[in-house]
Structure formats: structure tokens, C-alpha cells
Design a protein around this motif. Structure first.
Motif, mmCIF file in Angstrom:
data_model
loop_
_atom_site.group_PDB
_atom_site.id
_atom_site.type_symbol
_atom_site.label_atom_id
_atom_site.label_comp_id
_atom_site.label_asym_id
_atom_site.label_seq_id
_atom_site.Cartn_x
_atom_site.Cartn_y
_atom_site.Cartn_z
ATOM 1 N N GLU A 199 0.942 -1.137 -0.068
ATOM 2 C CA GLU A 199 0.058 0.032 -0.039
ATOM 3 C C GLU A 199 1.193 1.227 0.210
ATOM 4 O OE1 GLU A 199 -2.891 0.318 3.153
ATOM 5 O OE2 GLU A 199 -3.753 -1.847 2.560
ATOM 6 N N LEU A 200 0.654 2.091 -0.945
ATOM 7 C CA LEU A 200 1.342 3.577 -0.924
ATOM 8 C C LEU A 200 0.701 4.707 -1.286
ATOM 9 C CD1 LEU A 200 4.403 4.613 -1.592
ATOM 10 C CD2 LEU A 200 3.732 4.302 -4.127
ATOM 11 N N SER A 201 0.896 5.661 -0.492
ATOM 12 C CA SER A 201 0.180 6.806 -0.840
ATOM 13 C C SER A 201 1.242 8.190 -0.580
ATOM 14 C CB SER A 201 -0.938 7.078 0.352
ATOM 15 O OG SER A 201 -0.169 7.217 1.539
ATOM 16 N N ALA A 202 0.876 9.408 -1.508
ATOM 17 C CA ALA A 202 1.677 10.296 -1.437
ATOM 18 C C ALA A 202 1.225 11.534 -2.032
ATOM 19 C CB ALA A 202 3.036 10.123 -2.203
ATOM 20 N N GLU A 203 1.614 12.829 -1.893
ATOM 21 C CA GLU A 203 1.251 13.893 -2.286
ATOM 22 C C GLU A 203 2.341 14.609 -3.023
ATOM 23 O OE1 GLU A 203 -1.788 15.534 -2.021
ATOM 24 O OE2 GLU A 203 -2.632 13.612 -0.599
ATOM 25 N N THR A 218 -1.996 10.723 -4.922
ATOM 26 C CA THR A 218 -1.991 9.437 -5.515
ATOM 27 C C THR A 218 -1.903 8.208 -4.357
ATOM 28 O OG1 THR A 218 -0.923 7.659 -6.751
ATOM 29 C CG2 THR A 218 0.607 9.233 -5.513
ATOM 30 N N SER A 219 -2.746 7.198 -4.638
ATOM 31 C CA SER A 219 -2.779 6.067 -3.755
ATOM 32 C C SER A 219 -2.666 4.699 -4.504
ATOM 33 C CB SER A 219 -3.836 5.941 -3.031
ATOM 34 O OG SER A 219 -5.057 5.831 -3.752
ATOM 35 N N VAL A 239 -3.722 -1.162 -8.645
ATOM 36 C CA VAL A 239 -4.844 -0.518 -8.663
ATOM 37 C C VAL A 239 -4.098 0.985 -8.158
ATOM 38 C CG1 VAL A 239 -6.995 0.181 -8.064
ATOM 39 C CG2 VAL A 239 -6.365 -2.184 -8.484
ATOM 40 N N ALA A 240 -4.176 1.758 -9.199
ATOM 41 C CA ALA A 240 -3.732 3.325 -8.693
ATOM 42 C C ALA A 240 -4.661 4.226 -9.108
ATOM 43 C CB ALA A 240 -2.453 3.492 -9.356
ATOM 44 N N ALA A 259 -2.998 -2.435 -13.638
ATOM 45 C CA ALA A 259 -1.996 -3.197 -14.431
ATOM 46 C C ALA A 259 -1.377 -4.239 -13.862
ATOM 47 C CB ALA A 259 -1.313 -1.862 -14.917
ATOM 48 N N ASP A 260 -0.623 -4.912 -14.879
ATOM 49 C CA ASP A 260 0.356 -6.040 -13.989
ATOM 50 C C ASP A 260 1.680 -5.648 -14.709
ATOM 51 O OD1 ASP A 260 -1.598 -7.443 -12.454
ATOM 52 O OD2 ASP A 260 -2.192 -8.411 -14.342
#
Length: 720
Positions: A199-203, A218-219, A239-240, A259-260
């Protein structure tokens, strides 16, 4: 057996107690903070890094061998600060180590701040050059790869947590800055050959000279599979979601990606399966593979689902073009096969759908120069659907107030933008089976374009239309202002009547038209182009009729008015047939001059000379009509003496003058002609009587003086 089991259990308990007691005792005796200076010195000696540990170094022994470091600063000597870290901690379970397994609890990094700076002097993230002889560790690492892989096979980490991280990249030369804040990464349990949830998130914010130009939120979620032994790495079920602010004045846009990704480093093969890329009403998908990383071979496919371009432009904050057909630009789609190398990326074949029209071809981009090459072919395209809609009263407005005396006839608005022309790096070829534009139908339309170094060359502008053909070329030099335009044009065999009928549902002129021209102009507006237009033009028309202007009636009416011949000019056909017509024209700053216009009309020949002032929209032309046979044997029979005599007609007025009113005969010339004819008649009548008297006198005198004497006497009296 029971005794053996008890002994083993007791042994384990004793080991645990011993390790625990030793750990407690070690913790009381050994303090890692005492070695802070040695650690900082080692970083300086080994990597040239200035490492400052401002906080405590905490550690534990049982049941976890753990280490926590607080408040770290990092930089290369004599360079801006590179990184700060609030805390990093890791711990390893002791008991599995006894069997050669590494079981780690969470690896946590909190408050990481990376400050990357690029300037004309260099950057702050690279240190001194590696000294000679440092290749040995790499060789040792390579030689011990198997043992490392074996070690990593037994590695297990409960989770990795990166929290509240920040990355700033500044390019001081370009005045740009990118800030990544609120960067958080959390993983599930890391085990070899097992999917790892991510799990990734950022501004993300982008700045230009300290002014924010773009903002992203984004997440991302995905599953990672790391096969270290075979060097295969996978990201599946990506899933982004990204919110984009700054591109449009309204609400942020949302970009969604599914995507993969599969990378096999040992086989030098990477694959991307982009199932979904969605932005506003735009949906795309792609499959891309890269082989042989050192000399890459790219393969794949790309598809953009049918979308409404007008709606997309409005969503992006752009004005959608108004079109005559409201449904135009509402069904746009694309599909292509992707291929490429290190230097080139190509779409071949390429299919573009625009509403009911389809174009096939290929496109390529040079990755070194960013030069593009495009080839497209289509069957049919109706450009009238995409022109601006006609406003009410536009037809009448076009004629009213368009005189130069009331307003500027030629717009000064720049219709050719020079900056995009200067930026073009393109080779293009376009062919179309049928094109309809402004009511004109053209077949076999062809265009070849080359645009490099601010010069655009249209080497082929071809079309077959109305039983004839157009073959032209053009050059636009945008290297500096004003824009320079050169045109070479050749038209052959165009049926004028068919063309005019398509344009205005009527054909005031028919015939076969041909021309050739060499023209030049400069400027970006119609006003500039018209006022600077120069060059030469040759035209020829044959086997035609000019409707609404009867040269014969004009001539016959003029003769009738002056001579009162009683001719019924109303019975004369209101048209002017011609066998051939042509002339050469010189153009200087928009003024068209001609001295050799000729035409063979029905029973007439026509010559002409004069000027057409395009900037002022004025015509000043003088035509000369010469009767070459009895003009109208039944309706306008005239004296044979008028055959071979030129009758001048003056054509003068503006482009808005009714053609029937523009050309009128020169009345003074007709008057002079009739006077000359009357004088001839008087001379003929008097001359006839003199000859009669002369004959009678000769006869009488001849009887007395003889023939020779009589002739000599009369010669003296009459002078002949």
C-alpha cells in the motif's frame, strides 16, 4: 524416550534462560551510544559521508535482537544536507537464528527527508569518485552470490513501514522543484516466492520559480512477488488512483490505472499489461514487452476506446470547437501495434477513427531527436462537418459593410501561428480517396510534408477534381518574422461550371480552366498576405460560356443607341460563349496587372488589359471587342463595315459590384466610330458623283481632243 524428551526440554529452557540472562547482563554492561563517534568516523572513511547521530541508539536482545536509531543527519562533505531521519528500527528473532533462519519483525522508517539538489556545480547525492582497486568487493559479492541467495531464501519480514517520508528534488538551473510529501508505504509479510501486499500513498507538487504548477494526490495497492533465485519480480493487481489539480481550472481530474508488471532479469524480459488507463471520458489499454535490455526490442499493442473529444476538452478546461455538425468529434478512437528499439518507437499498423471516417497508416518517433514520421491513408472525409456553423444572416452580412471604405476587408488576425511551425520536427504523408470541403469535392487528395529547422515544405499538394487536376507545392519559412510563403501551383482541365455549381448552386461561368503560378507572400494574417502577394500567374479557359454578361448584347446595344439602327437587342442571348481565353498576370504587393488578355468569343475577339487591386478590392480593366463576322445574322445584323473594328468596354468597380453593372461600353468610342462611318458615306457619295461627272467630261472631250488629251486635262483638274 520420555527421559530423553524431558532432557531436551530442560536443555532448551536452560539455553533460553542463559541467553535472556546474558542479554540482560550485556545490556547493563554494553551501551552502543558509547560507539557513536566510531560509527560516524567509519561512515566518513568508507563513503565520504558526514553522518550525525543526534539521538539515542536503543537496542534489545531477547526475545528480539533489536536496534533503533534516532535523529540522523546525512550529507557529503562540503555539500548541502542530503537526508534526515527521525527514527529507524529493526529487530530479529533470536531463536530462529540458531537454525539459520532470519525472522524479522517490522522494519520501520519514520520521518525520512531526502533533499536532492542539482545545480551547475553538480549535485548533492554523489560523493567522491570511487578509488581504483575497489572492484574487489564487487567481485567478492559476485562470488558469494549463491550464499547470499541461500540466505535470502530463509528471510522473513513481518512488514516494512515507511511513514511520513518527504522527498524534494530541486533543479536550480531550470528553476524547477518537485516535492513529494506524506509518502507512506506499508507491506504485508515478506517471504520469498510469496505474494507481498503493498500500500502506497503520497502528495506530489511541482513548482516553477516557486509558483505551484501541478499537484497530485496518489494512492496505490498491489501484490509483489519476489523470486530472488531466478531474478523474477512481479507486481500484480496494481490499482492506482491519482487526483490531478492544476491542469484545469475546475475540480481535480482523476486518473485510474489497473495493471500488471512482470520482469525477468535473468531472461532480460519485462512485460506491462495495462488493462485500464482512465482519465475523464478517455479509456485506454496497452500490452508492452521489452526484450534484450542492452539492445532493447519493444513489442506491444495500444488501444484507445471510442470517446467524445468535445467532452474531453471541456473536462480539461479547454474550449471545444463549434462545428456545423453537432455530432462531429464525438466518436474518436485509436488502435495500433507497437514496435521499437533503443532509438525508435513506432506504431505500425496504426488506425485512427474520426466519427464515420477511418485512417490507416503508421507513425514513428526518433527517441534521440524526438522527430516524428506519420503516414496516413483514408477513404473519405467530409470536412464541412467540422467547419464552424454558419450564423444567421451571415450571407447578407458578407456583402454589407465589406467595402474597404467601411471596414478592413482583410482581417489582421494572425491565422498562421509561427511558434508551432518553428517547433515542428516532422515528416508526414497523407492520402485521401475523397475530400469534401466548402462544398467542393476532391478525389485522390495527397499531401507530403517535411518540417525541420523552422522550415515547412509541402512538396506535394495534389487533388483530382471536376475532371481536372491540381498539382502544387508550398514552402513556409518560419526561421524569423515575418513568415515567408512561397507557392508553386499548376491546375489543368478543371470544369468551371461543375465547381461553381457545387459552391453556389449556379454556374455563371462554364468551360475548362487551367493555370500555373509562382507566388510569394509574407506575414501571418490575411491582410499581410494579400498586401505582400507577388509573382506571376498564367490562366487559360476554353469551350465555355459567361452567363449574365452578354458581350454581344453590350456591343449591339451600344451601336443601336448611337446609330439608332433599330436592332432588337432583347433577342440577343444573355450569355457570352467563348472558344478560348487566356493571359499572363504579374502581381506586385497584391496588385494584379495584365496586358495580354485574349479571348475568342462567339463572332467576336476580345483583348484586355488593366489592374485588379486585391488589397483595395478594386477592378480597373479595359476590354476591346472586335467583330470578326456578321455579329448576329438574325437578331443583330450590322453593317459589314464594322467587322474588324475594336469596340472598347470599360470594367470598373469593386468586388461587390454586380457583374452586369460593372462592364459598360465606352460611349465616346462608339460616337467617334459612327462619325467616321458617316464621313465615309459622305465621301463615298460625293466621290461617286465626281467620278460620274468625270466620266461624262472624258467622253465629250475625247471626241474633240482625243482620248489621251482628255485624260491629261482631267488629271490636271482632279489630281488623279
Amino acid at each position: 524416550m520420555k527421559l530423553l524428551t524431558r532432557l531436551l526440554i530442560g536443555l532448551v529452557v536452560l539455553v533460553v534462560l542463559a541467553i535472556g540472562a546474558g542479554g540482560i547482563l550485556l545490556g547493563l554492561v554494553f551501551d552502543p551510544n558509547d560507539y557513536r563517534g566510531e560509527i560516524e568516523q567509519a561512515a566518513r572513511d568508507q563513503a565520504g559521508l558526514d553522518l550525525k547521530i543526534n539521538g539515542d541508539i536503543d537496542w534489545s536482545v531477547f526475545p528480539w535482537l533489536g536496534l533503533a536509531v534516532n535523529e540522523i543527519d546525512l550529507r557529503y562533505t562540503d555539500k548541502p544536507e542530503l537526508a534526515q531521519l527521525q527514527q529507524a528500527q529493526v529487530s530479529v528473532k533470536l531463536m530462529p537464528l540458531l537454525s539459520g533462519n532470519v525472522e524479522m519483525s517490522s522494519v520501520q522508517v519514520n520521518g525520512l527527508k531526502l533533499n536532492l539538489i542539482a545545480s551547475e556545480q553538480g549535485n548533492n547525492w554523489t560523493g567522491p569518485e570511487t578509488a581504483a582497486g575497489t572492484e574487489e568487493p564487487a567481485q567478492q559479492e559476485s562470488s558469494s552470490g549463491e550464499s547470499n541467495a541461500s540466505f535470502l531464501k530463509s528471510l522473513s519480514i513481518e512488514e516494512i513501514v515507511l511513514s511520513d517520508a518527504q522527498v524534494i528534488y530541486s533543479d536550480e538551473t531550470a528553476g524547477t522543484r518537485v516535492e513529494v510529501s506524506g509518502l507512506n508505504l506499508t507491506t504485508g509479510q515478506l517471504m520469498p516466492n510469496q505474494p507481498i501486499p503493498l500500500e502506497l500513498s503520497a502528495e506530489i507538487k511541482q513548482f516553477q520559480n516557486n509558483a505551484e504548477t501541478l499537484s497530485l494526490s496518489t494512492s496505490l495497492t498491489a501484490n509483489a512477488l519476489l523470486d530472488l533465485a531466478s531474478q523474477r519480480y512481479q507486481l500484480s493487481d496494481i490499482v492506482a488512483t491519482t487526483g490531478i489539480a492544476g491542469l484545469t481550472p475546475g475540480e481535480p481530474l482523476e486518473l485510474n490505472i489497473e495493471a500488471d508488471v512482470d520482469a525477468n532479469l535473468a531472461e532480460q524480459l519485462a512485460k506491462l499489461d495495462l488493462q485500464k488507463l482512465a482519465l475523464a471520458n478517455l479509456n485506454a489499454s496497452a500490452q508492452v514487452s521489452v526484450e534484450q535490455f542492452e539492445s532493447p526490442v519493444i513489442k506491444g499493442a495500444l488501444k484507445v476506446d471510442e470517446f467524445n473529444l468535445k467532452q474531453l476538452l471541456e473536462t480539461l478546461g479547454q474550449s471545444a470547437p463549434e462545428t456545423a455538425d453537432a455530432d462531429a468529434l464525438t466518436r474518436i478512437g485509436l488502435s495500433a501495434t507497437l514496435a521499437g528499439t533503443r532509438d525508435t518507437l513506432a506504431l505500425n499498423p496504426l488506425t485512427i477513427n474520426v466519427d464515420d471516417s477511418s485512417f490507416n497508416g503508421n507513425a514513428a518517433v526518433d527517441l534521440n531527436t524526438l522527430g516524428q514520421a506519420v503516414t496516413l491513408k483514408g477513404e473519405s472525409f467530409n470536412a464541412d462537418r467540422y467547419l464552424p456553423p454558419a450564423s444567421e444572416g451571415s450571407a447578407s452580412a458578407a456583402g454589407e459593410g465589406s467595402s474597404p471604405a467601411n471596414s478592413e476587408r482583410w482581417s489582421k488576425e494572425e491565422i498562421i501561428p509561427i511558434e508551432p511551425l518553428q517547433a515542428l520536427n516532422l515528416n508526414a504523408s497523407f492520402d485521401l480517396g475523397k475530400l469534401t470541403i466548402s462544398g467542393i469535392v476532391a478525389n485522390n487528395v495527397g499531401l507530403t510534408l517535411s518540417a525541420h529547422n523552422s522550415v515547412v515544405e509541402l512538396s506535394r499538394i495534389n487533388a483530382d477534381m471536376y475532371s481536372g487536376a491540381i498539382r502544387s507545392s508550398a514552402k513556409l519559412d518560419a526561421s524569423k518574422k515575418p513568415l515567408k510563403i512561397n507557392i508553386s501551383e499548376k491546375i489543368s482541365g478543371i470544369q468551371i461550371g461543375e465547381l461553381l455549381t457545387d459552391l453556389s448552386d449556379s454556374a455563371p461561368l462554364t468551360g475548362t480552366f487551367s493555370s500555373d503560378a509562382l507566388l510569394s507572400a509574407q506575414g501571418q494574417s490575411m491582410h499581410s498576405i494579400i498586401n505582400s502577394l507577388s509573382g506571376m500567374l498564367n490562366i487559360k479557359a476554353s469551350d465555355g460560356v459567361i452567363e449574365g454578361i452578354s458581350m454581344a448584347q453590350t456591343l449591339c446595344q451600344g451601336i443601336n443607341n448611337v446609330a439608332s439602327l433599330g436592332v432588337n437587342t432583347q433577342q440577343v442571348d444573355q450569355s457570352t460563349p467563348f472558344a478560348d481565353m487566356g493571359g499572363s498576370f504579374n502581381i506586385t504587393n497584391g496588385v494584379v496587372s495584365n496586358k495580354d488578355l485574349t479571348a475568342n468569343l462567339d463572332a467576336l475577339t476580345l483583348g484586355g488589359s488593366g489592374n485588379v487591386d486585391l488589397p483595395q478590392a478594386l477592378i480597373d480593366y479595359r476590354l476591346g471587342l472586335t467583330i470578326k463576322s456578321n455579329l448576329f445574322n438574325e437578331t443583330c445584323s450590322i453593317n459589314n463595315r464594322l467587322e474588324g473594328v475594336e469596340f472598347p468596354v470599360n470594367c470598373k468597380g469593386s468586388f461587390d459590384t454586380d457583374p452586369a453593372q460593372m462592364c459598360r461600353p465606352d460611349a465616346s468610342a462608339f460616337t467617334n466610330l459612327i462619325k467616321a462611318e458617316a464621313q465615309k458615306r459622305v465621301e463615298e457619295k460625293v466621290g461617286g458623283k465626281l467620278e460620274e461627272q468625270k466620266s461624262k467630261i472624258e467622253e465629250k472631250l475625247g471626241e474633240k481632243l482625243g482620248d489621251e488629251g482628255a485624260k491629261s486635262l482631267l488629271k490636271g483638274l482632279f489630281g488623279n
